[in-house]
Motif scaffolding. Sequence first.
Motif, PDB file in Angstrom:
ATOM      1  N   ASN A 280      10.344  -9.080   3.377  1.00 34.26           N
ATOM      2  CA  ASN A 280       9.166  -9.028   2.509  1.00 34.26           C
ATOM      3  C   ASN A 280       8.004  -9.807   3.104  1.00 34.26           C
ATOM      4  O   ASN A 280       6.847  -9.386   3.022  1.00 34.26           O
ATOM      5  N   ILE A 281       8.291 -10.952   3.706  1.00 35.35           N
ATOM      6  CA  ILE A 281       7.237 -11.735   4.353  1.00 35.35           C
ATOM      7  C   ILE A 281       6.606 -10.934   5.487  1.00 35.35           C
ATOM      8  O   ILE A 281       5.384 -10.937   5.671  1.00 35.35           O
ATOM      9  N   ILE A 282       7.429 -10.233   6.232  1.00 38.73           N
ATOM     10  CA  ILE A 282       6.914  -9.412   7.339  1.00 38.73           C
ATOM     11  C   ILE A 282       5.986  -8.326   6.804  1.00 38.73           C
ATOM     12  O   ILE A 282       4.894  -8.095   7.345  1.00 38.73           O
ATOM     13  N   GLU A 283       6.391  -7.641   5.757  1.00 40.81           N
ATOM     14  CA  GLU A 283       5.572  -6.569   5.195  1.00 40.81           C
ATOM     15  C   GLU A 283       4.269  -7.139   4.632  1.00 40.81           C
ATOM     16  O   GLU A 283       3.208  -6.523   4.790  1.00 40.81           O
ATOM     17  N   GLU A 284       4.345  -8.284   3.988  1.00 40.90           N
ATOM     18  CA  GLU A 284       3.124  -8.906   3.472  1.00 40.90           C
ATOM     19  C   GLU A 284       2.195  -9.288   4.623  1.00 40.90           C
ATOM     20  O   GLU A 284       0.979  -9.078   4.557  1.00 40.90           O
ATOM     21  N   ALA A 285       2.752  -9.868   5.672  1.00 42.09           N
ATOM     22  CA  ALA A 285       1.946 -10.301   6.812  1.00 42.09           C
ATOM     23  C   ALA A 285       1.250  -9.116   7.474  1.00 42.09           C
ATOM     24  O   ALA A 285       0.074  -9.232   7.896  1.00 42.09           O
ATOM     25  N   LYS A 286       1.912  -7.999   7.551  1.00 42.39           N
ATOM     26  CA  LYS A 286       1.294  -6.819   8.164  1.00 42.39           C
ATOM     27  C   LYS A 286       0.065  -6.375   7.376  1.00 42.39           C
ATOM     28  O   LYS A 286      -0.889  -5.830   7.963  1.00 42.39           O
ATOM     29  N   GLN A 287       0.060  -6.579   6.062  1.00 41.68           N
ATOM     30  CA  GLN A 287      -1.094  -6.202   5.255  1.00 41.68           C
ATOM     31  C   GLN A 287      -2.267  -7.148   5.445  1.00 41.68           C
ATOM     32  O   GLN A 287      -3.418  -6.758   5.357  1.00 41.68           O
ATOM     33  N   TRP A 288      -1.961  -8.423   5.703  1.00 40.22           N
ATOM     34  CA  TRP A 288      -3.016  -9.435   5.793  1.00 40.22           C
ATOM     35  C   TRP A 288      -3.622  -9.537   7.169  1.00 40.22           C
ATOM     36  O   TRP A 288      -4.771  -9.992   7.317  1.00 40.22           O
TER      37      TRP A 288
END
Length: 289
Positions: A280-288
């Motif tokens: 989930n952190i990876i997916e969030e980071a990709k958005q930011w």
Amino acid sequence: MINTVWLRTFCTLAEVGHFTHTAERLHMTQSGVSQHVRKLEEQLGVELLVRHGKQFSLSGAGDRLYAEAQYILIALSNIEQKVGEDPPFEGSVRIMSPGSVGLKLYPHLLELQSKHPKLVIDYRFAPNPDVESAIAESAVDLGFMTSKSTLDNVICTPIAQESLLLVTPDTVEEPDWDTLMTLGFIDHPDGGYHTSLLLGANYPEFQHSNLFPKKGFSNQISLILEPVSMGLGFTVLPAYAVEAFEKSERIKVHRLANPVSETLYLCILRHRELQARMKNIIEEAKQWL
């Protein structure tokens, strides 16, 4: 050590009070139930049942074992459940990255943690070589680097591009070569490298950052632009570091004719199984990013 399978059979028998019904509940044969109880008695060296023909009651030792066994079996059941669980927003995630990326990501991750209090963000700022070493040694779960790892056990996947920017005091309109030489250079740990990439692609006079008079140095990513904002020199920084600077009205960002970007890589240890919270952190980071 007590065999927990035998113990569970004994406790079920004590609760049900009947060999046949216990066998049905546990999907065993009646003789299998009897065998488990007998083995448990042999192991403990006591009689657990007082037998009355086909009927039975618990002995004193059986009563004591049944009372203590409840805590053991509940604890084992909880362990099984916890091991099988993979909550998406619970537990610690250890992350390391260079400073510019950290200035971009860390505030967003704190916002995520505020929404999910059981999520713990452990964020460290470090240069690429330290990030690489931490990943290889399993000291962190996720790493972000601006260069690919040279280690076979560290996998790097490109996830974003970060522009390098020339930053001067706000009084500078056109950053020609003579202006930069007059201003002088505010250096930082990656200053020479970033300057060679960006200025080398845009100024034919550029050979090395040492050509510029050195007007200062800072290894704190959030403070590198302070002397620039005071008119003490210029520098070259990644975009995220520039965006995070609060005194933006005192600096000027120059986008040069030949833009230069660094590739940002997500890096993890090879064969590392990522938990749901890390994914989930990876997916969030990709958005930011």
